[in-house]
Design a protein around this motif. Structure first.
Motif, PDB file in Angstrom:
ATOM      1  N   ILE A   1      31.463  -2.467 -39.607  1.00  0.00           N
ATOM      2  CA  ILE A   1      32.775  -3.433 -39.957  1.00  0.00           C
ATOM      3  C   ILE A   1      32.675  -4.384 -38.485  1.00  0.00           C
ATOM      4  CG2 ILE A   1      33.901  -2.800 -41.856  1.00  0.00           C
ATOM      5  CD1 ILE A   1      35.880  -1.739 -39.372  1.00  0.00           C
ATOM      6  N   GLU A   2      33.320  -5.698 -38.103  1.00  0.00           N
ATOM      7  CA  GLU A   2      33.173  -5.824 -37.287  1.00  0.00           C
ATOM      8  C   GLU A   2      34.305  -5.292 -36.010  1.00  0.00           C
ATOM      9  OE1 GLU A   2      34.317 -10.839 -36.642  1.00  0.00           O
ATOM     10  OE2 GLU A   2      33.617  -9.844 -38.587  1.00  0.00           O
ATOM     11  N   ALA A   3      33.766  -5.166 -34.553  1.00  0.00           N
ATOM     12  CA  ALA A   3      34.477  -4.769 -33.432  1.00  0.00           C
ATOM     13  C   ALA A   3      35.747  -5.721 -33.714  1.00  0.00           C
ATOM     14  CB  ALA A   3      33.895  -4.579 -32.360  1.00  0.00           C
ATOM     15  N   PRO A   4      37.057  -4.811 -33.473  1.00  0.00           N
ATOM     16  CA  PRO A   4      38.338  -4.927 -32.772  1.00  0.00           C
ATOM     17  C   PRO A   4      38.589  -6.485 -31.539  1.00  0.00           C
ATOM     18  CG  PRO A   4      38.400  -3.672 -32.361  1.00  0.00           C
ATOM     19  CD  PRO A   4      36.998  -3.506 -33.193  1.00  0.00           C
ATOM     20  N   ILE A   5      38.478  -7.493 -31.560  1.00  0.00           N
ATOM     21  CA  ILE A   5      39.432  -8.267 -30.986  1.00  0.00           C
ATOM     22  C   ILE A   5      40.473  -7.816 -30.470  1.00  0.00           C
ATOM     23  CG2 ILE A   5      39.616 -10.573 -29.973  1.00  0.00           C
ATOM     24  CD1 ILE A   5      38.633 -11.672 -33.052  1.00  0.00           C
ATOM     25  N   LEU A   6      40.583  -7.279 -29.237  1.00  0.00           N
ATOM     26  CA  LEU A   6      41.529  -6.323 -28.152  1.00  0.00           C
ATOM     27  C   LEU A   6      41.831  -7.419 -26.889  1.00  0.00           C
ATOM     28  CD1 LEU A   6      40.547  -2.583 -28.714  1.00  0.00           C
ATOM     29  CD2 LEU A   6      42.406  -3.643 -30.124  1.00  0.00           C
ATOM     30  N   PHE A   7      41.414  -7.654 -26.565  1.00  0.00           N
ATOM     31  CA  PHE A   7      41.100  -8.421 -25.233  1.00  0.00           C
ATOM     32  C   PHE A   7      41.167  -9.833 -25.684  1.00  0.00           C
ATOM     33  CE2 PHE A   7      40.644  -4.805 -24.223  1.00  0.00           C
ATOM     34  CZ  PHE A   7      41.922  -4.330 -23.412  1.00  0.00           C
ATOM     35  N   LEU A   8      42.260 -11.110 -25.119  1.00  0.00           N
ATOM     36  CA  LEU A   8      41.779 -12.156 -25.662  1.00  0.00           C
ATOM     37  C   LEU A   8      41.162 -13.020 -23.574  1.00  0.00           C
ATOM     38  CD1 LEU A   8      44.749 -13.517 -27.417  1.00  0.00           C
ATOM     39  CD2 LEU A   8      43.093 -13.139 -27.980  1.00  0.00           C
ATOM     40  N   LYS A   9      40.635 -14.478 -24.129  1.00  0.00           N
ATOM     41  CA  LYS A   9      39.975 -15.051 -23.329  1.00  0.00           C
ATOM     42  C   LYS A   9      40.887 -15.937 -22.894  1.00  0.00           C
ATOM     43  CE  LYS A   9      35.460 -13.911 -24.123  1.00  0.00           C
ATOM     44  NZ  LYS A   9      34.177 -14.129 -24.412  1.00  0.00           N
ATOM     45  N   ARG A  10      41.669 -15.487 -21.709  1.00  0.00           N
ATOM     46  CA  ARG A  10      42.863 -16.789 -21.653  1.00  0.00           C
ATOM     47  C   ARG A  10      41.787 -17.684 -20.981  1.00  0.00           C
ATOM     48  NH1 ARG A  10      46.380 -15.368 -24.078  1.00  0.00           N
ATOM     49  NH2 ARG A  10      47.753 -13.370 -23.523  1.00  0.00           N
ATOM     50  N   LYS A  11      42.441 -19.287 -21.601  1.00  0.00           N
ATOM     51  CA  LYS A  11      41.683 -20.828 -20.434  1.00  0.00           C
ATOM     52  C   LYS A  11      42.594 -21.004 -19.834  1.00  0.00           C
ATOM     53  CE  LYS A  11      39.776 -22.968 -25.146  1.00  0.00           C
ATOM     54  NZ  LYS A  11      39.891 -23.778 -26.021  1.00  0.00           N
ATOM     55  N   LYS A  12      41.518 -21.669 -18.090  1.00  0.00           N
ATOM     56  CA  LYS A  12      42.570 -21.811 -16.911  1.00  0.00           C
ATOM     57  C   LYS A  12      42.890 -23.415 -17.473  1.00  0.00           C
ATOM     58  CE  LYS A  12      40.706 -18.223 -14.432  1.00  0.00           C
ATOM     59  NZ  LYS A  12      40.450 -17.632 -13.959  1.00  0.00           N
TER      60      LYS A  12
END
Lengths: 314, 155
Positions: free
Chosen positions: B144-155
């Motif tokens: 299965i897909e890896a979880p998305i734990l951290f979000l990339k924040r747009k600056k």
């Protein structure tokens, strides 16, 4: 002209709903279908609505095809797993039915077989995507088929359930999955519908999909309160109930309310049509269509068949 | 709040067709005996964390990170793609009116955590072979897909 062509060409659509009987009597379907002939662009056929066993929707749709109508088969995920859903989607295409409305389905707890095992192998969004995949010629397993079915895929939306934002997000998801038309739950609360439609327009979703607003004519106060208590996700404003209570002739008032609602909805920007749900009251369709100006120009021939004389067509 | 991200990526029908073919996970190879043993041991540890904190239903195909860390499988219909049309006023469940709709709570928390755009993903059809296996092991073995734990924040 088929429903998918009408969706592409534009113009105001008018669909209606037909509930199959609780017996194997095909004449009951034919009798009801007379009221829709040459008036509507598509007839939805419910699939074991509110989890009560009825005539199969594909069988009823086949009867309507033979009668020269354009059925829209409703397909729920409650009763079938992915094998049955795919075979039904191919099967209905083989019978000459191409419109399908993909639904999750009511929980069996509300029906007459509450002790049943539900399936919910797929949900409505996945079913829409599955139908699209079949149309492209692939099964869910990735296997290719020789002759893909032609399908016109629809979905449902409930603008009245909370929270409003999530309802718009879900609509976007259905469009992303491949829905071509959307039919909403019956509109009783016009203001709420307008705010929902505003959000839909802001997201630009009305250009990607044909949204048809549901309208339900009711016969009595009892029908209204029944809807609110028994059918999940339907909300009825207090004013409407008191208006029906005050009315001397509730049936007339019900028609009046439905016509008023349709006339108001026609003004709403971005709306592509009306989906009429005459619950056990199919015979009222021609009258509502006429009074709200939804009758097509070429439907004069259709009106003659209403008298029941010229039933058979070649 | 997070309205720009709301629409997420491109619309589905403009993406390549191969994307659509991944709607259902293919049948994965049956686990060997040793793999099963490892998975079972991992499941014990996973349950210790996931059951008290998330009321995990052990579907083996975890999408907790997409649903704002509330287990969507608590829904009586086990929906993976958002609520059904029966949510009542104030977000009550249609099947058990005394309960709150799980998806209503997911929406509220996703908005708070700024994870709304993750809800626009179309989740894969559940692979029932993975039922009651360890989702962590499944991630490691790329089932299965890896979880998305951290979000990339747009600056």
């Amino acid at each position: 002209m088929s429903l998918s062509q009408k969706i592409d060409t534009g113009g105001f659509l008018f669909t209606a709903e037909l509930g199959p009987p609780k017996s194997c009597n095909p004449d009951a379907v034919r009798k009801k279908s007379v009221h829709f002939k040459n008036i509507v662009d598509g007839v939805n056929i419910t699939d074991n609505q509110t989890a009560i066993v009825r005539l199969s929707s594909i069988a009823a749709a086949k009867i309507l095809v033979d009668e020269g109508l354009e059925p829209v088969v409703q397909m729920t995920c409650r009763d079938r797993n992915r094998l049955a859903l795919q075979s039904d989607l191919i099967g209905m295409s083989a019978l000459g039915i191409e419109n399908v409305l993909c639904l999750t389905g009511d929980h069996q707890r509300f029906g007459n077989h509450p002790e049943a095992k539900n399936v919910f192998d797929l949900d409505s969004i996945q079913l829409i995507a599955t139908a699209r995949m079949l149309r492209m010629g692939f099964f869910l397993s990735g296997e290719q088929m020789k002759r893909p079915p032609s399908l016109c895929i629809g979905g449902a939306a409930n603008p009245f359930a909370d929270p409003l934002e999530f309802r718009v997000l879900r609509l976007a998801k259905k469009i992303k999955a491949g829905a071509q038309f959307i039919q909403t739950q019956p509109v009783f609360d016009l203001d709420r519908f307008k705010t929902w439609m505003n959000r839909v327009r802001e997201e630009g979703l009305d250009k990607k999909v044909a949204v048809l607003a549901g309208v339900m004519p009711v016969k009595s106060v009892r029908a209204l309160t029944y809807m609110e208590d028994q059918v999940p996700g339907i909300f009825i404003p207090r004013e409407l109930i008191s208006r029906m209570k005050k009315a001397e002739n509730p049936k007339e008032e019900g028609v009046k309310i439905a016509v008023e609602t349709i006339l108001c909805l026609k003004e709403v920007k971005g709306l592509r049509g009306i989906h009429l749900m005459p619950l056990m009251w199919e015979s009222i369709t021609p009258r509502i269509a006429e009074e709200s100006g939804l009758l097509r120009k070429d439907s004069a021939a259709g009106r003659n068949t209403l008298s029941g004389k010229a039933k058979k067509t070649s | 709040m997070n309205e720009e991200k709301y629409q997420g990526k491109q619309p589905f029908h403009e993406e390549e067709d191969t994307q659509l073919l991944e709607l259902a996970t293919r049948h994965t190879k049956d686990m060997s005996r040793s793999e099963k043993a490892v998975s079972k041991t991992a499941l014990i540890f996973e349950n210790v964390v996931k059951i008290p904190f998330f009321r995990c239903q052990r579907c083996g195909e975890c999408i907790l990170s997409h649903t704002a860390f509330i287990c969507s499988q608590r829904c009586p219909k086990r929906l993976r793609n958002g609520p059904c049309g029966g949510t009542g006023r104030g977000g009550t469940c249609e099947v058990y009116p005394e309960q709150k709709c799980v998806w209503y709570r997911i929406y509220k928390r996703a908005r708070f955590l700024r994870r709304l755009f993750l809800l626009t993903r179309i989740e894969k059809i559940h692979n029932w072979n993975l039922e009651k296996t360890s989702a962590w092991m499944n991630v490691l073995q790329k089932r299965i897909e890896a979880p998305i734990l951290f979000l990339k924040r747009k600056k």
